[in-house]
Design a protein around this motif. Sequence first.
Motif, PDB file in Angstrom:
ATOM      1  N   TRP A  42      -3.549  48.908 -17.902  1.00  0.00           N
ATOM      2  CA  TRP A  42      -3.592  50.113 -17.074  1.00  0.00           C
ATOM      3  C   TRP A  42      -4.829  50.116 -16.170  1.00  0.00           C
ATOM      4  O   TRP A  42      -4.723  50.420 -14.975  1.00  0.00           O
ATOM      5  CB  TRP A  42      -3.609  51.362 -17.961  1.00  0.00           C
ATOM      6  CG  TRP A  42      -2.367  51.536 -18.774  1.00  0.00           C
ATOM      7  CD1 TRP A  42      -1.161  50.908 -18.587  1.00  0.00           C
ATOM      8  CD2 TRP A  42      -2.209  52.377 -19.914  1.00  0.00           C
ATOM      9  NE1 TRP A  42      -0.254  51.310 -19.543  1.00  0.00           N
ATOM     10  CE2 TRP A  42      -0.874  52.207 -20.366  1.00  0.00           C
ATOM     11  CE3 TRP A  42      -3.042  53.242 -20.610  1.00  0.00           C
ATOM     12  CZ2 TRP A  42      -0.370  52.884 -21.477  1.00  0.00           C
ATOM     13  CZ3 TRP A  42      -2.548  53.922 -21.710  1.00  0.00           C
ATOM     14  CH2 TRP A  42      -1.234  53.752 -22.138  1.00  0.00           C
ATOM     15  N   TRP A  60       1.083  55.129 -10.368  1.00  0.00           N
ATOM     16  CA  TRP A  60       0.356  54.652 -11.544  1.00  0.00           C
ATOM     17  C   TRP A  60       0.391  55.668 -12.681  1.00  0.00           C
ATOM     18  O   TRP A  60       0.603  55.309 -13.847  1.00  0.00           O
ATOM     19  CB  TRP A  60      -1.088  54.348 -11.145  1.00  0.00           C
ATOM     20  CG  TRP A  60      -1.927  53.835 -12.271  1.00  0.00           C
ATOM     21  CD1 TRP A  60      -2.056  52.542 -12.699  1.00  0.00           C
ATOM     22  CD2 TRP A  60      -2.788  54.610 -13.119  1.00  0.00           C
ATOM     23  NE1 TRP A  60      -2.927  52.462 -13.755  1.00  0.00           N
ATOM     24  CE2 TRP A  60      -3.392  53.713 -14.041  1.00  0.00           C
ATOM     25  CE3 TRP A  60      -3.088  55.973 -13.201  1.00  0.00           C
ATOM     26  CZ2 TRP A  60      -4.283  54.144 -15.009  1.00  0.00           C
ATOM     27  CZ3 TRP A  60      -3.986  56.398 -14.176  1.00  0.00           C
ATOM     28  CH2 TRP A  60      -4.567  55.493 -15.054  1.00  0.00           C
ATOM     29  N   ILE A  61       0.196  56.934 -12.364  1.00  0.00           N
ATOM     30  CA  ILE A  61       0.190  57.976 -13.407  1.00  0.00           C
ATOM     31  C   ILE A  61       1.556  58.077 -14.074  1.00  0.00           C
ATOM     32  O   ILE A  61       1.667  58.163 -15.309  1.00  0.00           O
ATOM     33  CB  ILE A  61      -0.245  59.321 -12.800  1.00  0.00           C
ATOM     34  CG1 ILE A  61      -1.737  59.272 -12.454  1.00  0.00           C
ATOM     35  CG2 ILE A  61       0.042  60.473 -13.761  1.00  0.00           C
ATOM     36  CD1 ILE A  61      -2.208  60.437 -11.628  1.00  0.00           C
ATOM     37  N   PHE A 117       4.038  66.521 -11.800  1.00  0.00           N
ATOM     38  CA  PHE A 117       3.136  66.548 -12.950  1.00  0.00           C
ATOM     39  C   PHE A 117       3.600  67.557 -13.996  1.00  0.00           C
ATOM     40  O   PHE A 117       3.733  67.248 -15.183  1.00  0.00           O
ATOM     41  CB  PHE A 117       1.721  66.923 -12.492  1.00  0.00           C
ATOM     42  CG  PHE A 117       0.839  65.751 -12.215  1.00  0.00           C
ATOM     43  CD1 PHE A 117       1.226  64.776 -11.319  1.00  0.00           C
ATOM     44  CD2 PHE A 117      -0.394  65.634 -12.819  1.00  0.00           C
ATOM     45  CE1 PHE A 117       0.402  63.705 -11.047  1.00  0.00           C
ATOM     46  CE2 PHE A 117      -1.229  64.572 -12.551  1.00  0.00           C
ATOM     47  CZ  PHE A 117      -0.821  63.611 -11.655  1.00  0.00           C
ATOM     48  N   SER A 140      -7.182  66.828  -9.019  1.00  0.00           N
ATOM     49  CA  SER A 140      -7.109  65.482  -8.454  1.00  0.00           C
ATOM     50  C   SER A 140      -6.819  65.525  -6.959  1.00  0.00           C
ATOM     51  O   SER A 140      -7.453  64.820  -6.167  1.00  0.00           O
ATOM     52  CB  SER A 140      -6.025  64.670  -9.182  1.00  0.00           C
ATOM     53  OG  SER A 140      -6.328  64.547 -10.557  1.00  0.00           O
ATOM     54  N   PHE A 180      -9.943  63.371 -14.303  1.00  0.00           N
ATOM     55  CA  PHE A 180      -9.190  62.833 -15.440  1.00  0.00           C
ATOM     56  C   PHE A 180     -10.013  62.932 -16.721  1.00  0.00           C
ATOM     57  O   PHE A 180      -9.525  63.403 -17.767  1.00  0.00           O
ATOM     58  CB  PHE A 180      -8.808  61.379 -15.160  1.00  0.00           C
ATOM     59  CG  PHE A 180      -8.214  60.655 -16.339  1.00  0.00           C
ATOM     60  CD1 PHE A 180      -6.915  60.934 -16.745  1.00  0.00           C
ATOM     61  CD2 PHE A 180      -8.938  59.703 -17.028  1.00  0.00           C
ATOM     62  CE1 PHE A 180      -6.357  60.268 -17.830  1.00  0.00           C
ATOM     63  CE2 PHE A 180      -8.394  59.032 -18.104  1.00  0.00           C
ATOM     64  CZ  PHE A 180      -7.100  59.320 -18.516  1.00  0.00           C
TER      65      PHE A 180
END
Length: 515
Positions: free
Chosen positions: A61, A166-167, A279, A324, A425
């Motif tokens: 990751w 990516w998340i 999200f 973010s 994060f």
Amino acid sequence: MSVPAFVRRFLADYARNRVNLLLLVVVPVVFVAVVAGTLADAARILGGRGGAAVEDATAAWSAAFLAGIGMYFQSAASRDTDQRVVLAGLRPARMVAARLLTGLTLAVLVSAIALLTLGLRTGVDRPGHVVVGTLMAAVIYIGIGATVGTLAGNPVNGTVVVLLIWILDVFLGPAMGAQERVGTRILPMHFVTSWMVNLPSGHGGRLGDFGWGLVWTVGAMAVAWILAVWRTRRGGTARRRHRPGGWWAQLAGAARAGRRDGYRNPALWALYVAVPVIFILLADAITPEQPITVTVREHGRRLAQTYPMPEVHGATMAPIAVASLAALAGLFTVLDSRAGDRRAALAGLRPVALLAGRLGVLAAAALLATVVSLATTASIFDAVRWPVYAGGNVLVAVTYALVGALIAPVFGRVGGVFVAFLLPFLDLGISQSPMLRAQPPTWAKALPGYGGVRVLIDGALTRGFDELGALLVALGWLVALFLAVAVVYRWSVAPPGGTRALPRIASPQPEGTGP
């Protein structure tokens, strides 16, 4: 000039910024050595195996994260330069080969650092699988970063897209317990992670998990190659020339300039809407129906109360998404306007008016993301006191917008993206999260998100307001960050020696304006 010579020049250019080199070490250490255990706990809470599987996966990751963001800027920032070199006689294929070989070199470097960190922390049970899987993940994200860089030249849009992919890849991946969900099979690291940490997917068919991982690895690089060659063959597009524009008049001009900049990038506003929705709804979808204990303050006393886990998870995902986006918006609002604002200040526009205009646009973006997050949260969760919960989210959004604006001149473009993502994060997703611990540790109270998160949790779960101290902490952070941003901004754009333009020259509008 040969391809290896170009690769050496590109690597030297990347290494010229010492912050980039520092973050190549810091990011793997943070993911692999600092938060791997916490992510393993989160995986168990969400129904995954947790343990060594997640800790091994953190190497892949972190390597993928660094490779994707690094390659995005290698690709997006070089558009005009590459086209000029091609026009001077270099074949497009050779230029693209040099860029991608530079990316592959970075992939090997970040993978080695991540694997070394993993080995020093816990050791590696299946070293062959973990080493190869980490390299494959990094190469996949080299392809993704190059592809997004070709298609999305705006740095805010591009970095948000890469980070979103990516998340989703990480938190909907096999190691986090989402292996059986059909929709997750299309994610880039799905099969690589399954093979790497010995969690057979059961749907790899004849190719198997490793075979499909290779398909993703080769396919990502092939798509990046095709699009990059297509881009470098195209001629440069003509750039629009911008025209120039007492105190209130300058403030109004700076505000209009900021709005026009925003109007020229509708994709960015779409991302401010889409990212919080994705999200929050995904957090609700993947969270098991189990109780969770959260420590809240009620009538002056701290109480351990039990709540349904999906409600708590959905409520706390909103500020993470908002923070973010706000941090990235603050970062690029300052970075992309700095050169134009310097020229405007030299021509006579007051730095205070310039800053007010930029911060106005930044506040609008943060508030838009907050409103969308609250509307989405309302579909899955009913806060006990909505005004307090909304106010807490606004505090978090504005705080991290100012954090982004502050780190811009310190870390620059590439390093700033890493910091703008890692700080919220670690702060909101790890340190303050009630999903991972009933109350934040003592050291977490020194982080920017502490006050806002305690206020929003109080509004979400309790009937009386008992977080006056946390509110004062949050407001103190806002004042301190605003003053720091004002000082740094004035230093970065003010004319040297207080030089001003002649009085008869009209105050210009900042770069990015036009009809």
